[in-house]
Scaffold this motif. Structure first.
Motif, PDB file in Angstrom:
ATOM      1  N   GLY A   1       0.608  -1.327   0.030  1.00  0.00           N
ATOM      2  CA  GLY A   1       0.003  -0.133   0.090  1.00  0.00           C
ATOM      3  C   GLY A   1       0.735   1.049  -0.106  1.00  0.00           C
ATOM      4  O   GLY A   1       1.970   1.074  -0.180  1.00  0.00           O
ATOM      5  N   PRO A   2       0.108   2.336   0.167  1.00  0.00           N
ATOM      6  CA  PRO A   2       0.901   3.589  -0.044  1.00  0.00           C
ATOM      7  C   PRO A   2       1.865   3.827   1.043  1.00  0.00           C
ATOM      8  O   PRO A   2       1.708   3.374   2.200  1.00  0.00           O
TER       9      PRO A   2
ATOM     10  N   ARG B   1      10.461   3.931  -1.436  1.00  0.00           N
ATOM     11  CA  ARG B   1       9.086   3.798  -1.813  1.00  0.00           C
ATOM     12  C   ARG B   1       9.350   3.447  -3.351  1.00  0.00           C
ATOM     13  O   ARG B   1      10.137   3.979  -3.987  1.00  0.00           O
TER      14      ARG B   1
ATOM     15  N   VAL C   1       4.290   3.237  -3.308  1.00  0.00           N
ATOM     16  CA  VAL C   1       3.868   2.018  -2.464  1.00  0.00           C
ATOM     17  C   VAL C   1       5.148   1.421  -1.861  1.00  0.00           C
ATOM     18  O   VAL C   1       6.252   1.465  -2.342  1.00  0.00           O
TER      19      VAL C   1
ATOM     20  N   THR D   1      -1.460  -5.413  -1.024  1.00  0.00           N
ATOM     21  CA  THR D   1      -2.758  -4.840  -1.670  1.00  0.00           C
ATOM     22  C   THR D   1      -3.357  -6.109  -2.469  1.00  0.00           C
ATOM     23  O   THR D   1      -4.544  -5.899  -2.923  1.00  0.00           O
TER      24      THR D   1
END
Length: 261
Positions: free
Chosen positions: A167-168, A174, A186, A238
């Motif tokens: 996820g973010p 990242r 993410v 996710t």
């Protein structure tokens, strides 16, 4: 899992605005030859090479190991597919609720789960050991190294497909990519798991050389190490499979339970 054909990927916290544009297809013939498959095949070859080098330490003959792999690899792919279908049935049902066999067989669009492959592989190893009259746990010890090598390579196949991400996040490492047509930054969970497996492989090598005392020790150590890592990393992803209509992630539970055992 939705395979991306040309996916721009960034690591803005590490490399600034530099963008990597990757094609998931290595060769565009027919349905395509994907990097995912090439990397998994490469991982299998490296795993076979390593296991061949180590087999004599565990009393496993060359023919027995090769027979196990010849049965284990295709059955592992089938197991990975069945596991994915069981916990994601909505994609494989017709409008009347019947099973769409053609959709189940159509694996070039993705839909494999590593734990299904591991379960099938363990069953095959047990059956081969019984048939060959060799110690199952000794054979499993050798194969544990191969599993980690295959998983290290396989996660980079996920990277080439721009999938299996988290996820973010705003952490420095990242990964930026398009999700559903929208740019997001993410967790690179493919990288987390690949590095976790690499560290696990090194630890198993050290344990095998210095502290191995009984058949099954490497096999159990693999599940303990991988289960803990997968349990935590799965919580970031996710694209998890769930226990049917519950919020419980299948691989997270399986990881922690096998680690505890």
């Amino acid at each position: 899992m939705k395979i991306m054909t040309d996916s721009p990927i960034r690591f803005p916290g590490l490399f600034g605005d530099w963008t990597i544009t990757l094609s998931s297809k290595a060769i565009n013939i027919g349905n395509g030859i994907y990097w995912y498959g090439i990397l998994i095949a490469l991982g299998m070859l490296v795993a076979l090479w390593w296991c061949m080098r180590q087999r004599t330490k565990y009393g496993i003959r060359e023919d027995d190991l090769i027979d196990g792999l010849l049965w284990g690899i295709p059955c592992g792919i089938i197991g990975a597919r069945i596991y994915y279908i069981v916990f994601n049935p909505g994609l494989y049902l017709n409008d009347d609720g019947s099973l769409n066999i053609m959709a189940c067989l159509d694996i070039h669009r993705g839909g494999l789960a590593i734990y299904g492959g591991i379960i099938a592989g363990v069953i095959i190893a047990f059956l081969v050991a019984r048939y060959k009259k060799i110690p199952f746990l000794a054979l499993a010890d050798v194969c544990a190294f191969g599993l980690l090598i295959g998983q290290i390579a396989g996660r980079w196949g996920n990277f080439m497909n721009a999938e299996a991400h988290g996820g973010p996040t705003d952490l420095p490492w990242r990964m930026g990519l398009e999700v559903g047509g929208q740019y997001m930054e993410v967790h690179p969970t493919f990288l987390y798991e690949s590095l976790w497996n690499l560290l696990g492989f090194v630890l198993l090598v050290v344990i095998a050389r210095k502290w191995r005392k009984f058949d099954g020790q490497m096999f159990l150590s693999y599940f303990a190490w991988y289960g803990v890592g997968r349990g935590f990393i799965e919580g970031l992803r996710t694209d998890s499979l769930y226990f049917f209509n519950t919020p419980i992630r299948v691989s997270q539970v399986f990881g922690f339970v096998t680690a505890a055992i």
